[in-house]
Design a protein around this motif. Structure first.
Motif, PDB file in Angstrom:
ATOM      1  N   ASP A 210       0.680  -1.015  -0.075  1.00  0.00           N
ATOM      2  CA  ASP A 210       0.112   0.053  -0.334  1.00  0.00           C
ATOM      3  C   ASP A 210       0.873   1.207   0.049  1.00  0.00           C
ATOM      4  OD1 ASP A 210      -2.380   1.726   0.487  1.00  0.00           O
ATOM      5  OD2 ASP A 210      -2.541   1.012   2.374  1.00  0.00           O
ATOM      6  N   LYS A 212       0.530   4.624   1.790  1.00  0.00           N
ATOM      7  CA  LYS A 212      -0.604   5.473   2.610  1.00  0.00           C
ATOM      8  C   LYS A 212      -0.554   7.249   2.524  1.00  0.00           C
ATOM      9  CE  LYS A 212      -2.161   1.991   5.914  1.00  0.00           C
ATOM     10  NZ  LYS A 212      -1.235   1.056   6.506  1.00  0.00           N
ATOM     11  N   GLY A 224      -6.461   6.845   3.735  1.00  0.00           N
ATOM     12  CA  GLY A 224      -6.740   5.462   3.680  1.00  0.00           C
ATOM     13  C   GLY A 224      -5.716   4.311   2.744  1.00  0.00           C
ATOM     14  N   TYR A 267      -6.186  -9.856   7.186  1.00  0.00           N
ATOM     15  CA  TYR A 267      -5.265  -8.816   6.641  1.00  0.00           C
ATOM     16  C   TYR A 267      -4.262  -8.555   7.926  1.00  0.00           C
ATOM     17  CZ  TYR A 267      -3.873  -3.973   4.948  1.00  0.00           C
ATOM     18  OH  TYR A 267      -3.395  -2.882   4.632  1.00  0.00           O
ATOM     19  N   ASN A 283      -5.945  -6.266  10.262  1.00  0.00           N
ATOM     20  CA  ASN A 283      -7.219  -5.665   9.873  1.00  0.00           C
ATOM     21  C   ASN A 283      -8.142  -7.121   9.587  1.00  0.00           C
ATOM     22  OD1 ASN A 283      -6.862  -2.943   9.736  1.00  0.00           O
ATOM     23  ND2 ASN A 283      -5.581  -3.402   7.914  1.00  0.00           N
ATOM     24  N   ARG A 285     -10.672  -7.696   7.356  1.00  0.00           N
ATOM     25  CA  ARG A 285     -11.517  -7.225   6.143  1.00  0.00           C
ATOM     26  C   ARG A 285     -10.212  -7.032   5.088  1.00  0.00           C
ATOM     27  NH1 ARG A 285      -9.262  -2.309   5.613  1.00  0.00           N
ATOM     28  NH2 ARG A 285      -8.575  -1.458   7.506  1.00  0.00           N
ATOM     29  N   GLY A 287      -8.347  -4.995   2.592  1.00  0.00           N
ATOM     30  CA  GLY A 287      -7.935  -3.474   2.454  1.00  0.00           C
ATOM     31  C   GLY A 287      -8.315  -2.729   1.252  1.00  0.00           C
ATOM     32  N   ASP A 288      -8.393  -1.617   1.499  1.00  0.00           N
ATOM     33  CA  ASP A 288      -8.987  -0.403   0.451  1.00  0.00           C
ATOM     34  C   ASP A 288      -8.056   0.408  -0.148  1.00  0.00           C
ATOM     35  OD1 ASP A 288     -10.169   1.433  -1.541  1.00  0.00           O
ATOM     36  OD2 ASP A 288     -12.016   1.261  -0.308  1.00  0.00           O
ATOM     37  N   PRO A 289      -7.041   0.470  -0.952  1.00  0.00           N
ATOM     38  CA  PRO A 289      -7.197  -0.113  -2.291  1.00  0.00           C
ATOM     39  C   PRO A 289      -6.713  -1.469  -2.632  1.00  0.00           C
ATOM     40  CG  PRO A 289      -5.422   1.339  -2.625  1.00  0.00           C
ATOM     41  CD  PRO A 289      -5.805   1.146  -1.114  1.00  0.00           C
ATOM     42  N   GLU A 290      -6.049  -2.443  -1.751  1.00  0.00           N
ATOM     43  CA  GLU A 290      -5.424  -3.588  -1.971  1.00  0.00           C
ATOM     44  C   GLU A 290      -6.546  -4.597  -2.734  1.00  0.00           C
ATOM     45  OE1 GLU A 290      -5.344  -1.850   0.730  1.00  0.00           O
ATOM     46  OE2 GLU A 290      -3.456  -2.372   1.789  1.00  0.00           O
TER      47      GLU A 290
HETATM   48  N1  GLY Z   1      -5.393   0.427   2.680  1.00  0.00           N
HETATM   49  C1  GLY Z   1      -4.999   0.259   4.136  1.00  0.00           C
HETATM   50  C2  GLY Z   1      -6.470  -0.149   4.625  1.00  0.00           C
HETATM   51  O1  GLY Z   1      -7.567  -0.670   4.100  1.00  0.00           O
HETATM   52  O2  GLY Z   1      -6.662  -0.386   5.858  1.00  0.00           O
END
Ligand code: GLY
Ligand code: AMP
Length: 420
Positions: A210, A212, A224, A267, A283, A285, A287-290
């Motif tokens: 990522d 950040k 994010g 994650y 995490n 869930r 990741g966003d944008p992964e």
């Molecule tokens: N891209 C980091 C997250 O979703 O926590």
């Protein structure tokens, strides 16, 4: 299968995109969704924090399975609530969600099950904090215990700065918690590792890197995530086996042992130094944008994997992937992560040719009388898979360059550590 996705970001749009390819899908709704999800499924405008209202809508739409994108509803117990009412949920229970929902829970869990991570101490007053900083040295990492939308962690180079942060958390800077954790600063490079698990068995579901910070060269405030690529070149086979044996397996076994088996996406945010991975955070869930890249790179039917996870049937299953690496570049509203305008029109989206190797996933967009308006901080994701990351990045940038949108902003250097 009739499926509902909860969330409204690029992550959720990409999950919708992937599920649409499944032959088992009968109906798909996104709650609340964005202008992009509205193009491929039905958006339902429901307040996702109101579980009773949400349940009524799910019932009305005869939904069989709910896939939860963001962490907040999971930490608040959406799975426990809906499963009691016989709606299946892909994601962890409220108790298992503590892996992300409480940093103190995570740190104590890591100590109990000997999972390598940074030394830490919960501090209850300023003199404890001061002694702890002297013990761990500078820089020091100050963390608030609860969810804080990515803002609960600061890395301080000066003792005074750290003590001010500690004070601010004690006096209620974050609504979720007044508890403070100090952590030793870990050196190394960060990488993300994802597994999907039914509580018993697990399958690796990709690696990513990522970016950040808001500005190029990784400077400026944290966001994010402004872009990512996958796979992560940091995670060699040797490092992967250390991640699995020292971190993932003990975590899943530990969660079972304390009576909260973890099911869903886990994650792991890792720091890798001299070939040794340490866990920074979990995490619960995608990741966003992964996620956007993982959904484009996955060859297998994702809905089938979700069903197998919910039915505790992942044993001996496999996930197939396309060979190409992928990249996603996030376009945000200028000013994000601070203040930004929410009224600008995005033009020329239809000039981007999308296919199985390039997709524009929406995040903060809304369709107002046929015009796409940038209403969020992170707005669009240009996601591309191709032979090399360099080719993929060029293509992702070319797509975004075509857009006419007054406050458009994106980094051109995503992947700079590996694209020479
Ligand atoms: N891209 C980091 C997250 O979703 O926590
Ligand atoms: P977290 O929310 O715990 O993932 O922390 C957010 C970011 O802070 C991470 O992605 C790291 O960049 C950084 N960070 C957190 N803990 C540490 C640590 N102990 N050492 C170094 N960096 C850290």
């Amino acid at each position: 299968m009739k499926v509902a996705i909860i969330g409204s970001g690029g992550r959720e749009h990409s999950i919708c995109y992937k599920l649409k390819q499944s032959k088992n899908l009968k109906k798909l709704v996104c709650i609340p969704g964005n202008a992009g999800t509205a193009q491929i499924c039905e958006n339902l405008n429901v307040d996702i924090s109101n579980f009773n209202q949400l349940y009524d809508e799910l019932k009305k739409n005869e939904i069989d399975i709910v896939i939860v994108g963001p962490e907040v509803p999971l930490v608040e117990g959406i799975k426990d609530f809906l499963e009691e009412k016989s709606i299946k949920v892909f994601g962890p229970s409220k108790k298992a969600s503590q892996l992300e929902g409480s940093k103190l829970f995570l740190k104590n869990f890591c100590s109990e099950f000997k999972i390598p991570s940074a030394r830490f101490q919960e501090v209850k007053n300023l003199s404890e904090a001061s002694n702890c900083i002297d013990k761990f040295g500078l820089p020091i990492v100050v963390k608030s215990d609860g969810l804080a939308a990515g803002k609960g962690v600061t890395i301080c180079n000066k003792k005074e700065e750290a003590l001010n942060d500690v004070k601010a958390i004690f006096s209620g800077k974050f609504k979720s918690s007044k508890k403070v954790i100090l952590e030793e600063f870990l050196k190394g490079e960060e990488a993300s590792y994802f597994v999907i698990t039914d509580g018993e068995d697990f399958l690796p579901i990709g690696t990513a890197q990522d970016h950040k910070r808001i500005f190029e060269n990784d400077v400026g405030p944290n966001t994010g995530g402004m872009g990512a690529y996958s796979p992560s070149y940091l995670i060699t086979d040797d490092i992967e086996s250390k991640i699995i044996n020292r971190i993932i397996k003990p975590t899943l076994a530990g969660m079972k042992k304390i009576g909260s088996p973890f099911s869903g996406i886990l994650y792991a945010g890792l720091m890798i130094n001299n070939g040794d991975p340490k866990l920074i955070e979990y995490n619960i869930r995608f990741g966003d944008p992964e996620c956007q890249i993982l959904m484009m790179r996955m060859k297998s039917d994702f809905l089938e994997i979700v069903i197998n996870t919910i039915e505790k049937n992942l044993k001996n299953k496999k996930i197939e992937w396309y060979d190409y690496p992928g990249i996603t570049i996030v376009a945000s509203n200028k000013g994000y992560p601070g203040h930004y305008d929410k009224s600008k029109v995005i033009k020329n989206l239809n000039k981007i040719d999308q296919n199985e190797n390039i997709q524009i996933f929406h995040a903060g967009t809304s369709n107002v009388n046929g015009e796409i308006i940038a209403i969020g901080g992170r707005v669009l994701n240009s996601t591309v898979t191709n032979k090399s990351l360099k080719i993929a990045r060029d293509e992702a940038l070319r797509a975004l360059d075509k857009l006419e949108w007054e406050n458009k902003y994106y980094r051109r250097d995503i992947g700079w550590r590996v694209i020479k």
